[in-house]
Design an enzyme around this catalytic site. Structure first.
Site, PDB file in Angstrom:
ATOM      1  N   LYS A 281       0.858  -1.182   0.000  1.00 49.34           N
ATOM      2  CA  LYS A 281       0.000   0.000   0.000  1.00 49.34           C
ATOM      3  C   LYS A 281       0.903   1.244   0.000  1.00 49.34           C
ATOM      4  O   LYS A 281       1.847   1.330   0.792  1.00 49.34           O
ATOM      5  CB  LYS A 281      -0.909  -0.034   1.240  1.00 49.34           C
ATOM      6  CG  LYS A 281      -2.141   0.808   1.099  1.00 49.34           C
ATOM      7  CD  LYS A 281      -3.245   0.365   2.050  1.00 49.34           C
ATOM      8  CE  LYS A 281      -4.366   1.393   2.028  1.00 49.34           C
ATOM      9  NZ  LYS A 281      -5.576   0.942   2.706  1.00 49.34           N
ATOM     10  N   GLU A 364     -19.938  -5.632   8.877  1.00 48.30           N
ATOM     11  CA  GLU A 364     -20.859  -4.901   9.749  1.00 48.30           C
ATOM     12  C   GLU A 364     -21.873  -5.839  10.386  1.00 48.30           C
ATOM     13  O   GLU A 364     -22.241  -5.679  11.552  1.00 48.30           O
ATOM     14  CB  GLU A 364     -21.561  -3.808   8.941  1.00 48.30           C
ATOM     15  CG  GLU A 364     -20.652  -2.651   8.505  1.00 48.30           C
ATOM     16  CD  GLU A 364     -19.749  -2.941   7.319  1.00 48.30           C
ATOM     17  OE1 GLU A 364     -19.925  -3.985   6.660  1.00 48.30           O
ATOM     18  OE2 GLU A 364     -18.854  -2.110   7.035  1.00 48.30           O
ATOM     19  N   ARG A 392     -25.431  -2.464   5.985  1.00 52.78           N
ATOM     20  CA  ARG A 392     -25.017  -3.862   5.851  1.00 52.78           C
ATOM     21  C   ARG A 392     -25.421  -4.711   7.055  1.00 52.78           C
ATOM     22  O   ARG A 392     -25.334  -5.925   7.004  1.00 52.78           O
ATOM     23  CB  ARG A 392     -23.489  -3.947   5.700  1.00 52.78           C
ATOM     24  CG  ARG A 392     -22.959  -3.502   4.359  1.00 52.78           C
ATOM     25  CD  ARG A 392     -23.133  -4.622   3.349  1.00 52.78           C
ATOM     26  NE  ARG A 392     -22.747  -4.195   2.030  1.00 52.78           N
ATOM     27  CZ  ARG A 392     -21.534  -4.322   1.506  1.00 52.78           C
ATOM     28  NH1 ARG A 392     -20.564  -4.860   2.210  1.00 52.78           N
ATOM     29  NH2 ARG A 392     -21.291  -3.919   0.284  1.00 52.78           N
TER      30      ARG A 392
HETATM   31  N1  HTL Z   1     -17.359  -0.985   5.062  1.00 52.51           N
HETATM   32  C1  HTL Z   1     -17.835  -1.235   3.834  1.00 52.51           C
HETATM   33  C2  HTL Z   1     -18.964  -2.201   3.640  1.00 52.51           C
HETATM   34  N2  HTL Z   1     -17.320  -0.631   2.756  1.00 52.51           N
HETATM   35  C3  HTL Z   1     -16.305   0.240   2.900  1.00 52.51           C
HETATM   36  N3  HTL Z   1     -15.838   0.828   1.802  1.00 52.51           N
HETATM   37  C4  HTL Z   1     -15.766   0.511   4.171  1.00 52.51           C
HETATM   38  C5  HTL Z   1     -16.340  -0.123   5.232  1.00 52.51           C
HETATM   39  C6  HTL Z   1     -14.686   1.540   4.397  1.00 52.51           C
HETATM   40  N4  HTL Z   1     -13.451   1.257   3.638  1.00 52.51           N
HETATM   41  C7  HTL Z   1     -13.053   1.949   2.517  1.00 52.51           C
HETATM   42  S1  HTL Z   1     -11.588   1.333   1.921  1.00 52.51           S
HETATM   43  C8  HTL Z   1     -11.481   0.174   3.155  1.00 52.51           C
HETATM   44  C9  HTL Z   1     -12.566   0.277   4.024  1.00 52.51           C
HETATM   45  C10 HTL Z   1     -12.738  -0.554   5.232  1.00 52.51           C
HETATM   46  C11 HTL Z   1     -10.315  -0.776   3.238  1.00 52.51           C
HETATM   47  C12 HTL Z   1     -10.323  -1.757   2.135  1.00 52.51           C
HETATM   48  O1  HTL Z   1      -9.218  -2.604   2.247  1.00 52.51           O
HETATM   49  P1  HTL Z   1      -8.717  -3.420   0.990  1.00 52.51           P
HETATM   50  O2  HTL Z   1      -8.097  -2.317   0.024  1.00 52.51           O
HETATM   51  O3  HTL Z   1      -7.668  -4.356   1.432  1.00 52.51           O
HETATM   52  O4  HTL Z   1      -9.872  -4.004   0.299  1.00 52.51           O
HETATM   53  P2  HTL Z   1      -6.790  -1.411   0.279  1.00 52.51           P
HETATM   54  O5  HTL Z   1      -7.266  -0.142   0.920  1.00 52.51           O
HETATM   55  O6  HTL Z   1      -6.257  -1.136  -1.085  1.00 52.51           O
HETATM   56  O7  HTL Z   1      -5.830  -2.171   1.101  1.00 52.51           O
HETATM   57  C13 HTL Z   1     -13.696   3.060   1.871  1.00 52.51           C
HETATM   58  O8  HTL Z   1     -14.781   3.471   2.232  1.00 52.51           O
HETATM   59  C14 HTL Z   1     -13.041   3.766   0.761  1.00 52.51           C
END
Ligand code: HTL
Ligand code: MG
Length: 654
Positions: A281, A364, A392
């Site tokens: 990242k 969630e 969710r």
């Molecule tokens: N809960 C839900 C259902 N959707 C989102 N988008 C979130 C919380 C908040 N959220 C993000 S980005 C993210 C979260 C928890 C992390 C995703 O991790 P991943 O990707 O490993 O999939 P990475 O960031 O590239 O490591 C947003 O709202 C933008």
């Protein structure tokens, strides 16, 4: 002039010599840093995906083939390569590009996203549709290790492995969600990256490759040897394989050649394949690499001296501070978060009370039902959750918490319009979906002193309680022992300013709008409703009898919201005054500047002023019409906030 200057569409990228693709990825990286330094945005995730993005667009055709980016916050490179480079400076801003992939924005965006874990089910549907029509386009889901913690993703994998359509799932594993990733699968993936294990895996992989449909991969040259980590045989303990997917990896997601090589060969295979790529990242930008949490969502910064701006004290911080005190005072208090430690103000809490803190991942539903389990055993859980993400957990709120009348407090953050994250993240539905649930009571404070008092009162009273607050800053409450926090007159609204002709019933942040619009006009009274359920019907009835008009104002969708609750009371109790409801007029509200959107949607201070003038008979007839329209728009006409020119800088990222 760089190579990127000659790439206006993916077809231009396909003409770049293969050995220059890594350089294109580097330019893409620089461009993403440039864009985010100017306007902020999801920097670190997008930086980590540039090689993958280049490889996908080099090999496949995103207008026909479907690239399904999970969450969509890592798609900046994809947007730049698909003809949106010249508009990237508008990303997340009023009228500008969306921060996530959005089908209405480009034919290259296969899915409108923002919430996590949807890519796999959507891709399954697309692959089924393709097969039903005898088509042959490719379907590729790109999902992060964080998004894979969501039950929806795991349930979709289960189905994909059962139906087994031809599709590729790229697991972009950077060991991070917004904060450190959590969960047993995460531990497993860490274990997959241990070196000696990989060597054994390579051996097994080669063996598994020889013969059958995998033969083409087995014949690959020495590059393949280094890159082929493992194809698991059926007896393998690989969980993805066990779920019916062919598993390939882990491979280096920052090596364009390696990624290309695998994508090309997977393309020749039938059935579903998971390609596990390991990325970093923030890759290539040292501050983001060393602190990917801070740089997950960046405010604009100076690229020559990248320092993350400190954020002003916010509602989330006030909640986190209150939670520490509440947990200090009562060892049955817990706080649960679905992957939003930073955003929910829980960094300090997680250190103060690690034994009563739980990050369940992007799940969630699990947060809500785990809280139910805790409550059943006599604990006092607080589920700290964004309004949009509680969607969710809706069934869990009904089925697991409210039917049982359990002592669970929902600390709902980001209630209202949220700014740059836009349509998918707006917190404007929770009142509607929570108000319908028996036993559950709903409050909204207007300041941080009330906020902590309401959370405490909710814990003390028991039963399911939802306290909601908006995104943004708030005055820090004075330090005080929990015992000194004021009592909450639960269910009672509060008159803040008397009036004779019109009563404005406001909620949370719109209380300030009401006071501003009322000024010192003796005809206009202002009430902080404080509770949506139970609603203070006694005071409301008095006001409806005293004055000719009642106006409700809320940062929430009008159907089912606070104004709806008031209108139900009007009908049930046959109240005499005329009721006007202001709020979001049942339209999808995109990214933008919330304050400006409030006024464009008819419930900012300016529009409230106009509505009040009209009701009091002070306004010119033309202004009357405008205000009437804003106040009652039913959604057939899109208000200005839905489509405007690019303007203000994007707000903070999630
Ligand atoms: N809960 C839900 C259902 N959707 C989102 N988008 C979130 C919380 C908040 N959220 C993000 S980005 C993210 C979260 C928890 C992390 C995703 O991790 P991943 O990707 O490993 O999939 P990475 O960031 O590239 O490591 C947003 O709202 C933008
Ligand atoms: Mg991740």
């Amino acid at each position: 002039m760089g190579r990127l200057d000659e790439i206006h569409a993916p077809s231009d990228l396909k003409r770049v010599p293969r050995h220059e693709l890594a350089a294109v990825a580097d330019e893409l990286r620089d461009e993403i840093v440039r864009v985010c330094s100017g306007v902020g945005g999801h920097l670190a995730s997008s930086l980590g995906a540039v090689e993958l993005t280049v490889a996908l667009h080099y090999l496949f055709d995103s207008e026909r083939d479907r690239f399904v980016w999970d969450v969509g916050h890592q798609s900046y490179g994809h947007k730049i390569l698909t003809g949106r480079r010249d508009r990237m400076h508008t990303i997340r801003a009023h009228g500008g590009l969306a921060g996530f992939t959005t089908t209405s924005e480009s034919p290259h965006d296969a899915l409108t996203v923002g919430h996590a874990s949807t890519s796999l089910a959507a891709s399954l549907g697309m692959a089924l549709a393709r097969d039903a029509r005898g088509d042959d386009y490719r379907v590729t889901a790109i999902i992060g290790d964080g998004a894979l913690t969501g039950g929806m993703a795991l349930a979709a994998l289960n189905q994909i492995g059962h139906v087994r359509p031809k599709m590729t799932v790229i697991l972009n594993d950077n060991e991070m969600s917004i904060s450190e990733n959590v969960g047993a699968l995460n531990h497993y993936m860490r274990h997959m990256q241990v070196k000696p294990w990989l060597q054994r895996a390579e051996r097994d992989g080669k063996r598994a490759l020889s013969g059958g449909v995998l033969e083409p991969l087995a014949r690959l040259g020495s590059g393949a040897k280094a890159a082929t980590r493992r194809f698991f045989d059926p007896a393998s303990d690989n969980p993805f394989h066990a779920m019916g997917l062919r598993y390939v990896g882990p491979i280096d997601g920052h090596d364009v050649d390696e990624v290309l090589y695998f994508l090309e060969h997977i393309d020749a295979l039938d059935g579903p394949t998971m390609l596990h790529i390991v990325t970093r990242k923030g890759k290539g930008y040292s501050v983001a690499e060393s602190d990917p949490i801070t740089w997950h969502g960046a405010s604009k910064f100076d690229p020559a001296n990248p320092v993350a701006k400190g954020k002003p004290y916010g509602w989330s911080n006030a909640f986190g501070d209150a939670a520490i005190q509440l947990a200090d005072a009562d060892d049955r208090v817990w706080v649960l978060t679905p992957a939003m430690r930073e955003g929910s103000g829980l960094v300090s809490y997680s250190k103060h009370h690690p034994e009563r803190y739980l990050d369940v991942g992007i799940a969630e539903d699990v947060a809500v039902t785990t809280a139910a389990g805790l409550a059943l055993q006599g604990e006092k859980p607080i589920v700290a959750i964004y309004s949009t993400f509680l969607q969710r957990g809706f069934d869990q709120v009904v089925h697991d918490v409210s039917i049982e009348n359990l002592d669970v407090v929902f600390a709902i953050d980001r209630a209202g319009l949220v700014g740059g994250d836009g349509a998918t993240h707006q917190g404007v539905y929770d009142l509607a979906y929570l108000r319908a649930i028996p036993n559950l009571e709903i409050a909204m404070p207007r300041d941080a002193v009330q906020q902590r008092a309401m959370v405490k009162a909710a814990l003390d009273m028991g039963g399911p309680k939802a306290i909601r607050w908006p995104r943004g800053s708030v005055d820090a409450p004075p330090e005080a022992d929990v015992d000194a926090w004021p009592d909450v007159a639960w269910g009672q609204a509060e008159v803040l300013k008397p009036g004779t002709d019109v009563w404005v019933w406001a909620l949370g942040p719109t209380v300030a709008y009401a006071l501003e619009a009322a000024g010192d006009d003796p005809r206009i009274g202002v009430v902080d409703a404080r509770f949506v359920k139970p609603l203070d019907r006694t005071l409301l009835a008095r006001h409806a009898q005293e004055a000719s008009h009642v106006v409700t104002i809320e940062d929430h969708n009008l159907p089912g919201g606070f104004g709806s609750a008031v209108s139900e009371a009007f009908t049930d109790d046959a109240l005499p005054a005329r009721l006007t409801r202001l709020g979001v007029p049942d339209v999808v509200v995109p990214h933008g500047d919330p304050k400006r959107q409030h006024d464009e949607l008819g419930y900012g201070p300016e529009s409230l002023r106009a509505t009040l003038a009209r009701l009091l008979g002070d306004a010119a007839p033309e202004a009357n019409d405008d205000a009437e329209e804003a106040a009652t728009s039913s959604g057939s006409e899109r208000p200005a906030a839905v489509a405007t020119a690019a303007g203000d800088a994007a707000a903070k990222t999630t």
